[in-house]
Write an enzyme that holds these catalytic residues in place. Structure first.
Site, PDB file in Angstrom:
ATOM      1  N   ASP A  42       0.868  -1.157   0.001  1.00 45.26           N
ATOM      2  CA  ASP A  42       0.066  -0.028  -0.014  1.00 45.26           C
ATOM      3  C   ASP A  42       0.826   1.270   0.058  1.00 45.26           C
ATOM      4  O   ASP A  42       1.364   1.378   0.962  1.00 45.26           O
ATOM      5  CB  ASP A  42      -1.075   0.065   1.157  1.00 45.26           C
ATOM      6  N   TYR A  47       3.349   9.815   0.305  1.00 44.72           N
ATOM      7  CA  TYR A  47       4.411   9.205   1.247  1.00 44.72           C
ATOM      8  C   TYR A  47       5.755   9.495   0.720  1.00 44.72           C
ATOM      9  O   TYR A  47       6.590   9.422   1.326  1.00 44.72           O
ATOM     10  CB  TYR A  47       4.235   7.603   1.383  1.00 44.72           C
ATOM     11  N   LYS A  76      -1.962   6.132  -4.257  1.00 42.59           N
ATOM     12  CA  LYS A  76      -3.142   7.034  -3.957  1.00 42.59           C
ATOM     13  C   LYS A  76      -3.089   8.430  -4.696  1.00 42.59           C
ATOM     14  O   LYS A  76      -1.870   8.803  -4.730  1.00 42.59           O
ATOM     15  CB  LYS A  76      -3.513   7.204  -2.354  1.00 42.59           C
ATOM     16  N   HIS A 107      -7.244   9.650  -1.990  1.00 41.16           N
ATOM     17  CA  HIS A 107      -6.676   9.539  -0.635  1.00 41.16           C
ATOM     18  C   HIS A 107      -7.446  10.214   0.326  1.00 41.16           C
ATOM     19  O   HIS A 107      -7.813   9.659   1.403  1.00 41.16           O
ATOM     20  CB  HIS A 107      -5.113  10.243  -0.672  1.00 41.16           C
TER      21      HIS A 107
END
Length: 309
Positions: A42, A47, A76, A107
């Site tokens: 994931d 990130y 996302k 997201h």
């Protein structure tokens, strides 16, 4: 083990979340996870480690450790790219070194000021409050997500951090139904009504922060982890498992997909070993009684506004 999504594709019931993984650590953790047996990863543009994940995946494919079709890769769309969905998806694919995504999620159900494709910046105004773009509707964003499916860039699309109201609305305007809603849910934040609503309408639920954030969220948000609850220490002794394994097994038994994150090899192995035991009904009910409606992931700390209000 896997759940079958509403479009027929299968998603492994346990995955590895890559939030807060950095540098060489990312490569090592992903390769170690694949060796352990993880097949679901994931990711997210926000990130800021998709390139590192991509390098690890490319190495895994090149070495023959695993084939692309054996993995389920999620990433996302960030808030600042709601008006640039196709470009953002292609940017993620390039960084991940992939031809397609298994799952692409919105997201957060909010559009913010665009800062460049893939930049994922959070622009704050002079008062320190997140600048929200009120000219882009979630419906517009979703129809752009649907285009990704017809273009062959993604196999499944979904939502994240959507409540019942927003999920129902998405079902009403969607041509391609959301396959997944990824939400924070754990014993202290069970959200039973939302989980049941999604499952009833054919939307699989992925539990992010399935361990209540543990030490990482305590450091970032000052939250309290359910892993320290005496109930889980007691159940760990009863089943000869760790408290984390009990919590993850509970998540799996309530038909949610769990994506714990760990930077420790021993924890990676432990978190994956949740399929050799079953929690008794009385213990599921006991855990069910622990709900505190306690959200641990609180972006308001950084955004200056409670978007869940």
């Amino acid at each position: 083990m896997a759940v079958t999504l509403n479009n027929g594709f299968k998603m492994p019931v346990i995955g590895l979340g890559v939030w807060r993984m950095e540098g060489k650590e990312t490569r090592d953790l992903i390769l170690n996870a694949i060796n352990i047996g993880y097949r679901h990863f994931d990711c997210a543009a926000a990130y800021k480690n998709e390139a590192e994940v991509g390098e690890a995946l490319a190495e895994a494919f090149k070495s023959g450790l695993v084939k692309r079709e054996d993995l389920f890769i999620t990433t996302k769309l960030w808030n600042s790219d709601h008006g640039h969905v196709v470009e953002a998806c292609k940017d993620s694919l390039k960084k991940l070194q992939l031809d397609y995504l298994d799952l692409y999620l919105v997201h957060f159900p909010i559009a913010t000021k665009h800062t460049g494709v893939g930049a994922t910046d959070n622009t704050l105004d002079d008062d320190g409050v997140l600048v929200i773009d009120t000219t882009i509707s979630l419906e517009t964003t979703w129809h752009a997500m649907e285009d990704l499916v017809s273009m062959g860039l993604v196999r499944s699309i979904g939502i994240s951090n959507y409540d019942i109201f927003l999920t129902a609305d998405c079902l009403a305007y969607s041509k391609v139904k959301p396959a997944v809603n990824q939400i924070e849910t754990h014993p202290y934040f069970q959200r039973e009504s939302l989980v049941k609503f999604c499952l009833k309408h054919g939307i699989s639920v992925t539990a992010h922060t399935p361990l209540g954030g543990a030490a990482a969220n305590t450091d970032m948000f000052g939250s309290v982890s359910c892993l320290d609850d005496p109930v889980f220490k007691g159940l760990a002794g009863k089943y000869k498992k760790t408290p984390a394994q009990i919590v993850l097994r509970w998540g799996s038994q309530r038909n949610t997909v769990v994506i714990p994150k760990s930077s420790k090899l021993q924890r990676l192995e432990e978190n994956f070993q949740i399929f050799d035991f079953v929690l008794a009904k009385e213990d599921m009910d006991l855990i069910g009684s622990l709900d505190k409606k306690y959200r641990t992931n609180q972006p308001a700390k950084f955004w200056g506004i409670d978007v869940y209000a």
